[in-house]
Motif scaffolding. Structure first.
Motif, mmCIF file in Angstrom:
data_model
loop_
_atom_site.group_PDB
_atom_site.id
_atom_site.type_symbol
_atom_site.label_atom_id
_atom_site.label_comp_id
_atom_site.label_asym_id
_atom_site.label_seq_id
_atom_site.Cartn_x
_atom_site.Cartn_y
_atom_site.Cartn_z
ATOM 1 N N ASP A 131 24.889 32.237 35.719
ATOM 2 C CA ASP A 131 26.307 31.884 36.674
ATOM 3 C C ASP A 131 25.670 33.190 38.292
ATOM 4 O OD1 ASP A 131 27.225 33.405 35.816
ATOM 5 O OD2 ASP A 131 29.270 33.489 35.962
ATOM 6 N N LEU A 132 25.794 34.018 37.565
ATOM 7 C CA LEU A 132 25.586 35.406 39.005
ATOM 8 C C LEU A 132 24.423 36.073 38.427
ATOM 9 C CD1 LEU A 132 29.407 35.764 39.043
ATOM 10 C CD2 LEU A 132 28.449 34.509 40.847
ATOM 11 N N THR A 133 23.990 36.726 39.285
ATOM 12 C CA THR A 133 22.590 37.770 39.528
ATOM 13 C C THR A 133 23.256 39.052 38.418
ATOM 14 O OG1 THR A 133 23.521 38.534 41.548
ATOM 15 C CG2 THR A 133 21.311 36.928 41.056
ATOM 16 N N ILE A 163 25.325 33.455 43.414
ATOM 17 C CA ILE A 163 24.831 32.407 42.419
ATOM 18 C C ILE A 163 23.316 32.505 42.111
ATOM 19 C CG2 ILE A 163 24.451 30.034 42.069
ATOM 20 C CD1 ILE A 163 27.008 30.860 41.512
ATOM 21 N N ILE A 164 23.120 32.718 41.224
ATOM 22 C CA ILE A 164 21.517 32.316 41.281
ATOM 23 C C ILE A 164 21.227 31.488 40.827
ATOM 24 C CG2 ILE A 164 19.827 32.246 38.964
ATOM 25 C CD1 ILE A 164 21.933 34.486 36.964
ATOM 26 N N GLY A 165 19.706 30.890 41.791
ATOM 27 C CA GLY A 165 19.279 29.752 42.800
ATOM 28 C C GLY A 165 19.838 29.375 43.650
ATOM 29 N N PRO A 167 22.252 27.071 45.120
ATOM 30 C CA PRO A 167 24.121 27.872 44.908
ATOM 31 C C PRO A 167 24.465 26.504 44.525
ATOM 32 C CG PRO A 167 23.515 29.250 46.822
ATOM 33 C CD PRO A 167 22.117 28.886 46.472
ATOM 34 N N ALA A 168 24.308 25.224 45.531
ATOM 35 C CA ALA A 168 25.311 24.678 45.669
ATOM 36 C C ALA A 168 24.059 23.438 44.639
ATOM 37 C CB ALA A 168 24.492 23.339 46.957
ATOM 38 N N GLY A 169 22.968 23.083 44.137
ATOM 39 C CA GLY A 169 22.497 22.841 42.759
ATOM 40 C C GLY A 169 23.457 23.472 41.761
ATOM 41 N N ARG A 170 23.263 24.766 41.404
ATOM 42 C CA ARG A 170 24.397 25.114 40.646
ATOM 43 C C ARG A 170 25.625 24.625 40.527
ATOM 44 N NH1 ARG A 170 22.396 29.027 37.786
ATOM 45 N NH2 ARG A 170 22.371 28.136 36.332
ATOM 46 N N TYR A 171 25.672 24.720 41.395
ATOM 47 C CA TYR A 171 27.706 24.136 41.841
ATOM 48 C C TYR A 171 27.650 22.302 41.030
ATOM 49 C CZ TYR A 171 28.409 28.152 44.658
ATOM 50 O OH TYR A 171 28.672 29.390 44.615
ATOM 51 N N VAL A 176 32.731 24.541 38.342
ATOM 52 C CA VAL A 176 33.746 25.337 37.268
ATOM 53 C C VAL A 176 33.207 27.329 37.808
ATOM 54 C CG1 VAL A 176 34.871 27.028 35.866
ATOM 55 C CG2 VAL A 176 34.745 24.492 36.123
ATOM 56 N N ARG A 177 31.709 26.879 38.602
ATOM 57 C CA ARG A 177 31.692 27.683 39.084
ATOM 58 C C ARG A 177 31.684 28.660 40.009
ATOM 59 N NH1 ARG A 177 25.623 26.020 36.653
ATOM 60 N NH2 ARG A 177 26.160 25.854 34.535
#
Ligand code: ATP
Ligand code: MG
Length: 419
Positions: A131-133, A163-165, A167-171, A176-177
């Protein structure tokens, strides 16, 4: 891979011997293995890690073959628990890319995810899917090296949650991220990187699709880890509290509501800091009390209160809250008892005092009365009355500790991220 000498950064005596032994055994058998995640982050910050996780290129079957006392757990995400003395080290195989359009993945529920999720990968891929660096650091405890491809160490130095990468895509992959961003910002006292923060605006509605059982687990981590007051602030700042407890947010404008909740959280944090038992029942009861009080007033004003308006309001608020966060009965029943006792405590009836003192939830309900009194001086009389009653009949009250430890499941289920 960006390698950094760990010697000057990490105190080797703070490492778990068991985790190092697990890494060593995997390496002796020609696998690569690292201590990962929260433990490396906490060690770099000079904090004592809660637990030590290991990531490796060995498959769960290969791991199990190497350790006595190892067990595969989880279906969707196979993890191996390796028991070493009293410690359990969680060992996971590097996970790979799931590929494809991430928005589609999030829109689907489980079945499509299931297969993609147990795809094993390389160390690089494993780091990129975290999730996070600051949570994507890999420590080789044998060679004293840290692998840091995503600039986690720099973000630790800058005290930044990132956030790694994209952010919107990872969320979208796992909403829950967003809660994790708030949680780590609060726990570590870090600031949130602007892009990581901005994307929350367009993604927070996705938390509505997360199962209420997972949100309960997350709510416990948010509020029962010793940083509840600061987490509450973070959740408010990012408008995330309404995704968990919309009823609580609706009642926050009520006079004294924020102060009461913040004080309840500070008390809980203080107890945790002093290693005293705490229960989520009290904390959630306080969090939702302004909502119950507001609803109770409405019921009274509408003139249709058959029994106790607080009881009716409590039932309603709880029913609505459960749609978002599935608070188990062992907590929700005490919550209702704590609420329902408030009007009875307000009354100060000497005739009923003894039977009220003897109730299981008296102490917790009295604790809530104290918080209410801080916002409303008119309740000082009631506080005084119940203080006197407790002094008069200590043996009755003494039977029940003020707040008790919740009954824990022996082997807590772990819900792993939906990604
Ligand atoms: P804590 O000290 O609170 O346990 P932690 O970093 O160990 O912090 P965990 O929730 O135990 O947090 O997760 C372990 C690791 O798994 C994290 O460090 C992170 O790399 C990864 N992880 C956990 N949840 C997610 C998620 N939702 N998406 C991506 N990676 C995750
Ligand atoms: Mg952890």
């Amino acid at each position: 891979m960006h390698q950094i000498d760990a010697q000057s950064l990490i105190d080797p005596t703070a490492l778990s011997k068991s985790a190092v032994a697990v890494v060593a055994r995997l390496c002796e058998n020609n696998h690569s293995a690292f201590i990962v995640g929260g433990a490396v982050r906490d060690l770099l910050l000079g904090k004592r890690p809660k637990d030590f996780d290991v990531a490796t290129d060995a498959t769960p079957e290969q791991i199990v073959a190497l350790f006595r006392g190892a067990r595969i757990i989880g279906r969707r995400f196979q993890i191996v628990h390796v028991r070493m003395g009293r410690e359990i080290i969680e060992v996971t195989t590097f996970r790979g890319h799931h590929g494809g359009d991430t928005s589609k993945i999030a829109a689907k529920s489980n079945k499509g995810l299931l297969l993609r999720d147990n795809v094993y990968g390389t160390l690089d891929q494993d780091a990129a899917r975290r999730d996070l660096t600051i949570n994507a650091l890999y420590l080789d405890p044998l060679q004293h090296l840290i692998l840091d491809d995503l600039n986690g160490i720099e973000d630790i130095k800058k005290r930044t949650i990132r956030i790694i990468g994209d952010p919107a895509g990872r969320y979208r992959e796992d909403p829950v991220r967003m809660l994790r961003v708030a949680r780590f910002a609060a726990k570590l006292g870090f600031s949130v990187d602007p892009a990581t923060q901005e994307a929350i605006g367009e993604c927070r509605h996705l938390l509505a699709d997360i199962p209420s059982a997972r949100l309960f687990d997350e709510a416990i981590k948010l509020f029962m880890s010793g940083h509840a007051a600061e987490t509450f602030e973070q959740l408010r700042r990012h408008d995330l509290l309404e995704t968990l407890f919309p009823e609580a947010v609706d009642a926050l404008d009520l006079e004294g509501a924020q102060e009461l909740i913040t004080q309840a959280m500070k008390n809980t944090d203080g107890r945790i800091a002093r290693d005293k038992p705490v229960t989520p029942a009290f904390l959630f009861a306080a969090l939702l009390w302004p909502a119950v009080a507001l609803r109770s007033d409405e019921i009274v004003r509408a003139g249709n209160a058959d029994g106790s308006p607080v009881n009716a309001a409590g039932q309603e608020i709880l029913a609505r809250s459960l749609q978002r966060v599935s608070i188990p009965k062992r907590f929700s029943i005490p919550m209702r008892e704590i609420w329902e006792l408030q009007p009875r405590l307000d009354k100060c009836s000497p005739k009923r005092a003894k039977s009220i003192l003897a109730l299981r939830r008296f102490r917790a309900a009295f604790d809530l009365l104290l918080l209410r009194r801080d916002q409303d001086e008119e309740l000082s009389g009631a506080v005084k009355f119940w203080e006197e009653q407790q002094q008069l009949f200590p043996e009755i009250v003494g039977s029940q500790p003020p707040t008790e430890i919740p009954k824990k499941r022996r082997r807590p289920r772990r819900r792993k991220p939906e990604q």
